[in-house]
Design a protein around this motif. Structure first.
Motif, PDB file in Angstrom:
ATOM      1  N   ARG A  59      15.363 -13.991  51.274  1.00 59.55           N
ATOM      2  CA  ARG A  59      16.696 -13.407  51.455  1.00 59.55           C
ATOM      3  C   ARG A  59      17.265 -12.898  50.128  1.00 59.55           C
ATOM      4  O   ARG A  59      18.076 -11.978  50.119  1.00 59.55           O
ATOM      5  CB  ARG A  59      17.642 -14.417  52.091  1.00 59.55           C
ATOM      6  CG  ARG A  59      17.305 -14.736  53.548  1.00 59.55           C
ATOM      7  CD  ARG A  59      18.527 -15.229  54.302  1.00 59.55           C
ATOM      8  NE  ARG A  59      19.531 -14.176  54.416  1.00 59.55           N
ATOM      9  CZ  ARG A  59      19.541 -13.260  55.372  1.00 59.55           C
ATOM     10  NH1 ARG A  59      18.609 -13.251  56.303  1.00 59.55           N
ATOM     11  NH2 ARG A  59      20.483 -12.350  55.410  1.00 59.55           N
ATOM     12  N   VAL A  82      16.050  -9.463  49.905  1.00 63.29           N
ATOM     13  CA  VAL A  82      16.849  -8.591  50.780  1.00 63.29           C
ATOM     14  C   VAL A  82      18.166  -8.237  50.109  1.00 63.29           C
ATOM     15  O   VAL A  82      18.616  -7.085  50.147  1.00 63.29           O
ATOM     16  CB  VAL A  82      17.100  -9.278  52.133  1.00 63.29           C
ATOM     17  CG1 VAL A  82      18.025  -8.440  52.996  1.00 63.29           C
ATOM     18  CG2 VAL A  82      15.787  -9.524  52.864  1.00 63.29           C
ATOM     19  N   ARG A  94      15.283  -4.979  48.591  1.00 66.47           N
ATOM     20  CA  ARG A  94      14.350  -4.737  49.674  1.00 66.47           C
ATOM     21  C   ARG A  94      15.047  -4.571  51.030  1.00 66.47           C
ATOM     22  O   ARG A  94      15.049  -5.480  51.869  1.00 66.47           O
ATOM     23  CB  ARG A  94      13.339  -5.885  49.754  1.00 66.47           C
ATOM     24  CG  ARG A  94      12.447  -6.033  48.533  1.00 66.47           C
ATOM     25  CD  ARG A  94      11.580  -4.801  48.293  1.00 66.47           C
ATOM     26  NE  ARG A  94      10.642  -4.576  49.373  1.00 66.47           N
ATOM     27  CZ  ARG A  94       9.399  -5.032  49.383  1.00 66.47           C
ATOM     28  NH1 ARG A  94       8.916  -5.722  48.354  1.00 66.47           N
ATOM     29  NH2 ARG A  94       8.610  -4.769  50.402  1.00 66.47           N
ATOM     30  N   PRO A  95      15.643  -3.405  51.295  1.00 67.69           N
ATOM     31  CA  PRO A  95      16.225  -3.165  52.620  1.00 67.69           C
ATOM     32  C   PRO A  95      15.175  -3.086  53.717  1.00 67.69           C
ATOM     33  O   PRO A  95      15.503  -3.241  54.893  1.00 67.69           O
ATOM     34  CB  PRO A  95      16.955  -1.825  52.446  1.00 67.69           C
ATOM     35  CG  PRO A  95      16.275  -1.154  51.298  1.00 67.69           C
ATOM     36  CD  PRO A  95      15.841  -2.262  50.389  1.00 67.69           C
ATOM     37  N   CYS A 143      15.064  -6.282  55.686  1.00 66.58           N
ATOM     38  CA  CYS A 143      16.387  -6.812  56.033  1.00 66.58           C
ATOM     39  C   CYS A 143      16.409  -7.349  57.462  1.00 66.58           C
ATOM     40  O   CYS A 143      16.856  -8.469  57.717  1.00 66.58           O
ATOM     41  CB  CYS A 143      17.437  -5.724  55.843  1.00 66.58           C
ATOM     42  SG  CYS A 143      19.142  -6.297  56.077  1.00 66.58           S
ATOM     43  N   ASN A 190      16.670 -11.254  58.754  1.00 69.45           N
ATOM     44  CA  ASN A 190      17.792 -11.566  59.636  1.00 69.45           C
ATOM     45  C   ASN A 190      17.300 -12.221  60.923  1.00 69.45           C
ATOM     46  O   ASN A 190      17.857 -13.220  61.402  1.00 69.45           O
ATOM     47  CB  ASN A 190      18.573 -10.289  59.948  1.00 69.45           C
ATOM     48  CG  ASN A 190      19.641 -10.492  61.007  1.00 69.45           C
ATOM     49  OD1 ASN A 190      19.351 -10.461  62.201  1.00 69.45           O
ATOM     50  ND2 ASN A 190      20.863 -10.698  60.577  1.00 69.45           N
TER      51      ASN A 190
END
Length: 480
Positions: free
Chosen positions: A266, A269, A273-274, A277, A281
């Motif tokens: 996380r 993210v 690092r999208p 994502c 999640n």
């Protein structure tokens, strides 16, 4: 009649960007848990720089050719002035022979005290005000000082200071002012901060951020450094109805610490690092009781990181500045969670050809149509967009253009543009209607985009790939 605050020595290693040891540190810290609330401390809150602000500043620097340097405050928390009367025991190894029963009365803040971060922030803010800087309203950890044809921006994350300027002389003068106020270490051009590697190529107007070293250390820590890579973070035909009714055993947690691994992912993210994502999640929803299939998905995500550990975000200048300069892609899946039938919202904001803000979030309630799910996603995206516009406006570099929101659902766009109500949309909560207000006020523009248009645009620009390879090779990068 006062409780004595205890203390201890803390030994740590400081690392370079390549993972090598920079220096060894020994620090005396107070044990803040032994402080008495209301007597030893009152307020403790201290703001920190938003990571989105960090990326937005780098995108701004790439767009306008700003010089980006880094400085480190030595023993930052020791600069704060204490307002409370605090007594601490003598440090181990330095107890006075003549007065072994004496105690230390603290005049300055010390690492470990609950109010130390707040006292340091207030000291630094006072110094910035005396030097003529103006603090941002949108992010209280960013400061600006402008002059004739001079742009000077300064951001601080605890003790790490970023300085952005369009003049080398002004930059050096700002450093001298900081050296005169605090004990500073000049780190030169920004190359490593908050676990993020930063590559600058001023000749081509490129700034690239990545966390390859962090990914490699994460994989090594959990014995996945030799695993075989894979090209997607999750299976394409992902089944979400896989909740487990059994709690994992202690041996399972020790063998594969699901929550610890996901916590490390996380941070990726959050920073650079999208592309993972949604995967992070999704897997976070089952952190309480992960089933074997969730563990398998998490291992697959680690394999994806092994394949893409050199991925990052590149910001490049656009000449002239596009209008509008801030673009958002918003989307939602309708009823994507097969267990709760809730949808997931997602958005990404682009500035200087790179992502600066993104989010994937499960919607709070069940939506009754794809139109409503997309409209809720647009609302989530615009909340972030309002703040981004205010932040960029405070830099005084960007004109007051409306942000561009791209959505692939025509019904949601029509709902935002028109006041017409229908049986299918009249139930939508009024709090979501601020999207329509922003549109009519001219603060945003909403346009339709085909679901595959992003990829079509990417393929259209493939003719520029050779130039991109050449630019990346000059700064020692592998282009992606």
């Amino acid at each position: 009649d006062r409780k004595l605050v205890s203390c201890k020595w803390l030994l740590r290693k400081k690392f370079n960007a390549d993972g090598s040891i920079s220096r060894y540190k020994a620090r005396l810290v107070a044990r803040g848990f032994s402080q008495v609330p209301g007597m030893d401390f009152n307020e403790t809150f201290s703001p920190v720089l938003r990571i989105t602000s960090f990326r937005a500043l780098l995108a701004t620097a790439a767009q306008f050719g700003l010089i980006v340097h880094q400085m480190d405050v030595r023993t930052a928390f020791l600069h704060g002035d204490l307002q409370e009367e605090i007594y601490m025991e003598q440090p181990p190894g330095y107890i006075s022979r003549d007065h072994p029963h004496y105690v230390c009365k603290l005049v300055k803040s010390l690492y470990g005290l609950k109010q130390s971060p707040r006292q340091w922030y207030e000291r630094f803010t006072t110094c910035m005000s005396n030097l003529g800087y103006t603090r941002f309203q949108s992010d209280p950890n960013v400061y600006s000082r402008h002059g004739p044809n001079v742009i000077l921006l300064l951001a601080i994350y605890v003790d790490d200071i970023l300085i952005l300027c369009n003049s080398n002389d002004v930059l050096l003068n700002a450093k001298r002012e900081l050296h005169a106020s605090f004990s500073m270490q000049d780190m030169g051009a920004l190359h490593y901060c908050l676990g993020i590697q930063v590559f600058q190529d001023s000749s081509h107007g490129l700034i690239r951020i990545s966390q390859q070293t962090y990914v490699e250390s994460l994989l090594k820590k959990y014995n996945m450094s030799t695993c075989k890579g894979i090209s997607t973070p999750l299976p394409i035909s992902l089944k979400t109805k896989t909740s487990s009714t059994t709690m994992p055993t202690t041996s399972d947690i020790v063998a594969f610490p699901y929550a610890n691994i996901l916590g490390g992912i996380r941070y990726l993210v959050t920073c650079t690092r999208p592309d993972i994502c949604f995967a992070a999640n999704f897997l976070s929803r089952y952190m309480q009781a992960p089933s074997p299939i969730h563990t398998q998905h998490l291992k697959r995500l680690l394999r994806y990181l092994q394949e893409t550990k050199d991925f990052g975000i590149t910001y490049s200048a656009s000449q002239p500045l596009p209008k509008p300069y801030l673009t958002c892609y918003s989307d939602a899946d309708w009823g994507g969670d097969e267990t709760t039938l809730q949808s997931t919202s997602g958005y990404v904001y682009l500035l200087s050809s790179g992502a600066i803000s993104w989010q994937s979030k499960k919607q709070e309630r069940v939506t009754l149509s794809s139109t409503e799910a997309e409209y809720v996603a647009m609302t989530l995206a615009l909340k972030e967009g309002i703040w981004l516009k205010d932040f960029l406006k405070e830099t005084t570099l960007f004109p007051d253009h409306p942000l561009l929101l791209r959505c692939d659902n025509m019904s949601a766009i029509m709902l935002a543009k028109n006041l017409k109500h229908s049986e299918l949309t009249k139930h939508i909560a009024m709090k979501l209607q601020f999207t329509r207000e922003l549109l009519h006020e001219g603060n945003i523009e909403i346009v339709h985009v085909r679901t595959d248009e992003q990829w079509a645009d990417f393929l259209t620009k493939s003719t520029q790939k050779a130039k991109h390879h050449e630019s990346c090779n000059q700064i020692g990068l592998k282009s992606n």
